[in-house]
Write an enzyme that holds these catalytic residues in place. Structure first.
Site, PDB file in Angstrom:
ATOM      1  CB  SER A  61      -0.817  -0.252   1.197  1.00 27.63           C
ATOM      2  OG  SER A  61       0.007  -0.268   2.373  1.00 27.63           O
ATOM      3  CG  HIS A  62       2.187   3.322   2.448  1.00 28.52           C
ATOM      4  ND1 HIS A  62       1.078   2.686   2.940  1.00 28.52           N
ATOM      5  CD2 HIS A  62       1.543   4.707   2.544  1.00 28.52           C
ATOM      6  CE1 HIS A  62       0.022   3.371   3.266  1.00 28.52           C
ATOM      7  NE2 HIS A  62       0.238   4.573   3.324  1.00 28.52           N
ATOM      8  NE  ARG A  66       0.505   5.353  -1.221  1.00 30.83           N
ATOM      9  CZ  ARG A  66      -1.328   5.420  -0.700  1.00 30.83           C
ATOM     10  NH1 ARG A  66      -1.338   6.925  -1.089  1.00 30.83           N
ATOM     11  NH2 ARG A  66      -1.414   4.744   0.857  1.00 30.83           N
ATOM     12  CB  THR A 173      -5.615   6.416   7.309  1.00 30.06           C
ATOM     13  OG1 THR A 173      -5.144   6.710   6.229  1.00 30.06           O
ATOM     14  CG2 THR A 173      -7.221   5.923   6.051  1.00 30.06           C
ATOM     15  CG  LEU A 192      -1.401  -0.518  14.493  1.00 32.02           C
ATOM     16  CD1 LEU A 192      -3.028   0.424  15.036  1.00 32.02           C
ATOM     17  CD2 LEU A 192      -1.992  -1.619  15.420  1.00 32.02           C
ATOM     18  CG  ASP A 201      -3.650  -2.146   1.691  1.00 37.62           C
ATOM     19  OD1 ASP A 201      -2.863  -2.719   1.298  1.00 37.62           O
ATOM     20  OD2 ASP A 201      -3.578  -2.350   3.172  1.00 37.62           O
ATOM     21  NE  ARG A 318       1.570 -12.273  11.576  1.00 40.95           N
ATOM     22  CZ  ARG A 318       1.467 -10.680  10.790  1.00 40.95           C
ATOM     23  NH1 ARG A 318       2.013  -9.854  11.624  1.00 40.95           N
ATOM     24  NH2 ARG A 318       0.521 -11.109  10.116  1.00 40.95           N
ATOM     25  NE  ARG A 323       2.767  -8.317   6.620  1.00 47.11           N
ATOM     26  CZ  ARG A 323       3.112  -7.393   5.956  1.00 47.11           C
ATOM     27  NH1 ARG A 323       3.614  -7.391   4.926  1.00 47.11           N
ATOM     28  NH2 ARG A 323       3.778  -6.436   6.246  1.00 47.11           N
TER      29      ARG A 323
HETATM   30  P1  NDP Z   1      -2.174  -3.662   8.641  1.00 45.08           P
HETATM   31  O1  NDP Z   1      -3.049  -3.608   8.549  1.00 45.08           O
HETATM   32  O2  NDP Z   1      -1.595  -4.631   7.594  1.00 45.08           O
HETATM   33  O3  NDP Z   1      -1.230  -4.258  10.186  1.00 45.08           O
HETATM   34  C1  NDP Z   1      -0.725  -4.099  11.135  1.00 45.08           C
HETATM   35  C2  NDP Z   1      -0.168  -4.772  12.398  1.00 45.08           C
HETATM   36  O4  NDP Z   1      -0.406  -5.328  12.640  1.00 45.08           O
HETATM   37  C3  NDP Z   1       1.274  -4.770  11.561  1.00 45.08           C
HETATM   38  O5  NDP Z   1       2.594  -4.239  12.572  1.00 45.08           O
HETATM   39  C4  NDP Z   1       0.757  -6.096  11.173  1.00 45.08           C
HETATM   40  O6  NDP Z   1       2.635  -6.580  11.025  1.00 45.08           O
HETATM   41  C5  NDP Z   1      -0.017  -6.761  12.349  1.00 45.08           C
HETATM   42  N1  NDP Z   1      -0.066  -8.206  12.255  1.00 45.08           N
HETATM   43  C6  NDP Z   1      -0.927  -8.222  11.745  1.00 45.08           C
HETATM   44  N2  NDP Z   1      -1.322  -9.017  11.258  1.00 45.08           N
HETATM   45  C7  NDP Z   1      -1.155  -9.946  12.330  1.00 45.08           C
HETATM   46  C8  NDP Z   1      -1.289 -11.416  13.310  1.00 45.08           C
HETATM   47  N3  NDP Z   1      -2.050 -11.927  12.595  1.00 45.08           N
HETATM   48  N4  NDP Z   1      -0.974 -11.422  14.246  1.00 45.08           N
HETATM   49  C9  NDP Z   1       0.234 -10.069  14.584  1.00 45.08           C
HETATM   50  N5  NDP Z   1       0.101  -8.870  14.184  1.00 45.08           N
HETATM   51  C10 NDP Z   1       0.127  -8.647  12.852  1.00 45.08           C
HETATM   52  O7  NDP Z   1      -1.334  -2.229   8.831  1.00 45.08           O
HETATM   53  P2  NDP Z   1      -2.449  -1.376   7.489  1.00 45.08           P
HETATM   54  O8  NDP Z   1      -3.051  -1.746   6.807  1.00 45.08           O
HETATM   55  O9  NDP Z   1      -3.106  -0.896   9.241  1.00 45.08           O
HETATM   56  O10 NDP Z   1      -1.093  -0.029   7.452  1.00 45.08           O
HETATM   57  C11 NDP Z   1      -0.070   0.022   6.676  1.00 45.08           C
HETATM   58  C12 NDP Z   1       0.561   0.467   6.113  1.00 45.08           C
HETATM   59  O11 NDP Z   1      -0.077   1.851   5.875  1.00 45.08           O
HETATM   60  C13 NDP Z   1       1.542   0.602   7.791  1.00 45.08           C
HETATM   61  O12 NDP Z   1       2.648   0.848   7.296  1.00 45.08           O
HETATM   62  C14 NDP Z   1       1.319   2.152   7.556  1.00 45.08           C
HETATM   63  O13 NDP Z   1       2.182   3.253   8.495  1.00 45.08           O
HETATM   64  C15 NDP Z   1       0.875   2.572   6.338  1.00 45.08           C
HETATM   65  N6  NDP Z   1       0.134   3.899   6.647  1.00 45.08           N
HETATM   66  C16 NDP Z   1       0.652   5.496   5.894  1.00 45.08           C
HETATM   67  C17 NDP Z   1      -0.379   6.298   6.675  1.00 45.08           C
HETATM   68  C18 NDP Z   1       0.453   7.434   6.155  1.00 45.08           C
HETATM   69  O14 NDP Z   1      -0.726   8.549   6.557  1.00 45.08           O
HETATM   70  N7  NDP Z   1       1.630   7.658   6.021  1.00 45.08           N
HETATM   71  C19 NDP Z   1      -1.541   6.089   7.023  1.00 45.08           C
HETATM   72  C20 NDP Z   1      -2.174   5.195   7.141  1.00 45.08           C
HETATM   73  C21 NDP Z   1      -1.103   3.707   6.752  1.00 45.08           C
HETATM   74  P3  NDP Z   1       3.193  -7.576  10.170  1.00 45.08           P
HETATM   75  O15 NDP Z   1       3.948  -6.485   9.542  1.00 45.08           O
HETATM   76  O16 NDP Z   1       4.158  -8.499  10.384  1.00 45.08           O
HETATM   77  O17 NDP Z   1       2.226  -8.149   9.558  1.00 45.08           O
HETATM   78  O1  PYC Z   2      -2.892   4.888   3.203  1.00 45.70           O
HETATM   79  O2  PYC Z   2      -4.459   6.269   4.322  1.00 45.70           O
HETATM   80  C1  PYC Z   2      -3.001   5.691   3.571  1.00 45.70           C
HETATM   81  C2  PYC Z   2      -2.305   6.691   3.051  1.00 45.70           C
HETATM   82  C3  PYC Z   2      -2.811   8.427   3.588  1.00 45.70           C
HETATM   83  C4  PYC Z   2      -1.520   9.001   3.353  1.00 45.70           C
HETATM   84  C5  PYC Z   2      -0.178   7.950   3.259  1.00 45.70           C
HETATM   85  N1  PYC Z   2      -0.903   7.346   3.071  1.00 45.70           N
END
Ligand code: NDP
Ligand code: PYC
Length: 352
Positions: A61-62, A66, A173, A192, A201, A318, A323
């Site tokens: 997603s990032h 992007r 988000t 997260l 995503d 885990r 992952r």
């Molecule tokens: P996920 O929902 O994929 O994962 C969230 C966290 O939960 C991760 O640390 C992940 O570890 C962990 N996790 C997932 N499944 C399990 C499990 N079964 N057991 C234990 N831990 C688990 O992430 P999001 O979709 O919420 O976010 C994705 C990315 O988007 C992030 O990097 C976030 O920083 C980025 N983002 C950036 C934004 C911005 O403004 N720049 C805005 C919103 C999001 P693992 O990674 O190992 O799966």
């Molecule tokens: O994926 O929600 C997102 C996001 C917002 C800004 C950067 N990433």
């Protein structure tokens, strides 16, 4: 703003069409594209490493998806790809940084030496404003844990999440990332979005024509939906965990706008910059020296390792971050297979 494409770009794009790129080649490609689209050499280097690291870690997603958004935003004039951040010590444990309308990661890089110096004494807080963040937040905290520190960071973004009880998007988000050092291995990191899903995503699901696994948001009428297009088309995401996640998202808004002197997500307005996609908001980072809290005789790492063992004994198979690290290992071994659609989007970044 645009220069003739670097000659390495077409070659690397052609290679990406055929086979996986190494991580270093992907960085070279992203860096050349960003340099050709208004970024200074320093900014292109920092952003390309950041974006490819997300791809490498399986945070698609990032990742490279992007790059085209970075380029559209640079071309719109909304973000300054040549900004030089201003960093100041605002107290014994407070660093204030102004990204000067540039990218957050560049300002964080500039603030890091001072933050490390302050954090060694116990605690350091970064208040970062006037900054654009389009990346995976794990990458902002992990390096500090590699240096033995605990790190917690939050970033707000642009309105796309309806607060609990509302049908209008107000929050971003708003991700949270946390990192802590471990014994003899990569740091523990979780990262997260405080919404059910990241916007990235949802966009990927919409492009691939996938229905979401669960109702992650609402449509324009306020009805819960599994249709990513309905969420993106004047609908909204919702916070994870109902009112609980909504409070955490609200905290992120307060820390990243009211505290640092930035904008709330709902105030971000780039309508005057057609093509812009990257929110200009703020970021707070808190660093703790793990030994400072406990005193020198105690061992922070042993304590958390014991907790992880206890969790494993209880059946946890885990930890968060595992992952990501497995994806990192795979990328080092097998390279990065980039989806044809994303290769094509990067190719479009060469159009002047
Ligand atoms: P996920 O929902 O994929 O994962 C969230 C966290 O939960 C991760 O640390 C992940 O570890 C962990 N996790 C997932 N499944 C399990 C499990 N079964 N057991 C234990 N831990 C688990 O992430 P999001 O979709 O919420 O976010 C994705 C990315 O988007 C992030 O990097 C976030 O920083 C980025 N983002 C950036 C934004 C911005 O403004 N720049 C805005 C919103 C999001 P693992 O990674 O190992 O799966
Ligand atoms: O994926 O929600 C997102 C996001 C917002 C800004 C950067 N990433």
């Amino acid at each position: 703003m645009n220069h003739l494409p670097d000659s390495t770009i077409p070659d690397l794009l052609a290679k990406a069409d055929r086979e996986p790129l190494s991580v270093a080649e992907a960085v070279e490609l992203a860096e050349a594209i960003l340099s050709s689209n208004g970024c200074s050499a320093d900014v292109a280097a920092i952003l390309s490493r950041n974006c490819v690291a997300a791809e490498r870690d399986g945070t698609f997603s990032h990742g490279l998806f992007r790059i085209a958004g970075y380029v559209r935003t640079l071309r719109s004039g909304w973000v300054d790809g040549r900004a030089v951040p201003v960093v100041e010590a605002a107290g014994p444990a407070l660093v204030r940084a102004d990204a000067c309308n540039g990218f957050s990661q560049v300002a964080l890089d500039a603030a890091t030496p001072l933050l490390l110096e302050q954090a060694r004494a116990g605690v350091a807080v970064l208040a970062l404003r006037n900054s654009h963040h389009f990346g995976a937040l794990a990458l902002d905290v992990e390096p500090f844990a590699e240096q033995g520190l605990i790190a917690l960071s939050v970033v707000n973004s642009m309105r796309q999440v309806a607060p609990f009880g509302a049908t209008t998007p107000i929050f971003g988000t708003n991700p949270i990332a946390f990192a802590a050092p471990r014994r003899g291995r990569a740091p523990f990191v979780f990262d997260l979005a405080t919404s059910t899903m990241s916007n990235g995503d949802v966009q990927l699901a919409a492009r691939e024509g996938r229905t979401l696994d669960e109702p992650a948001g609402i449509d324009r009428q306020g009805a819960a939906t599994v249709d990513p297009r309905a969420i993106l088309d004047s609908g909204a995401l919702v916070p994870f965990g109902r009112h609980k996640g909504a409070s955490i998202s609200l905290m992120v808004e307060i820390l990243c706008a009211a505290f640092v002197g930035g904008q709330f997500s709902h105030e971000v307005d780039f309508t005057g910059f057609p093509g812009a996609e990257i929110p200009k908001t703020g970021q707070t980072l808190i660093l703790l020296n793990p030994q400072a809290g406990r005193g020198p005789e105690a061992d922070f790492v042993s304590r958390i390792e014991a907790l992880f063992e206890c969790m494993e004994d209880a059946g946890v198979d885990r930890l968060p971050g595992e992952r990501r690290l497995a994806a990192r290992d795979r990328a080092a071994r097998d390279g990065l297979r980039i989806a044809a659609e994303h290769v094509q989007a990067m190719r479009s970044c060469l159009d002047v």
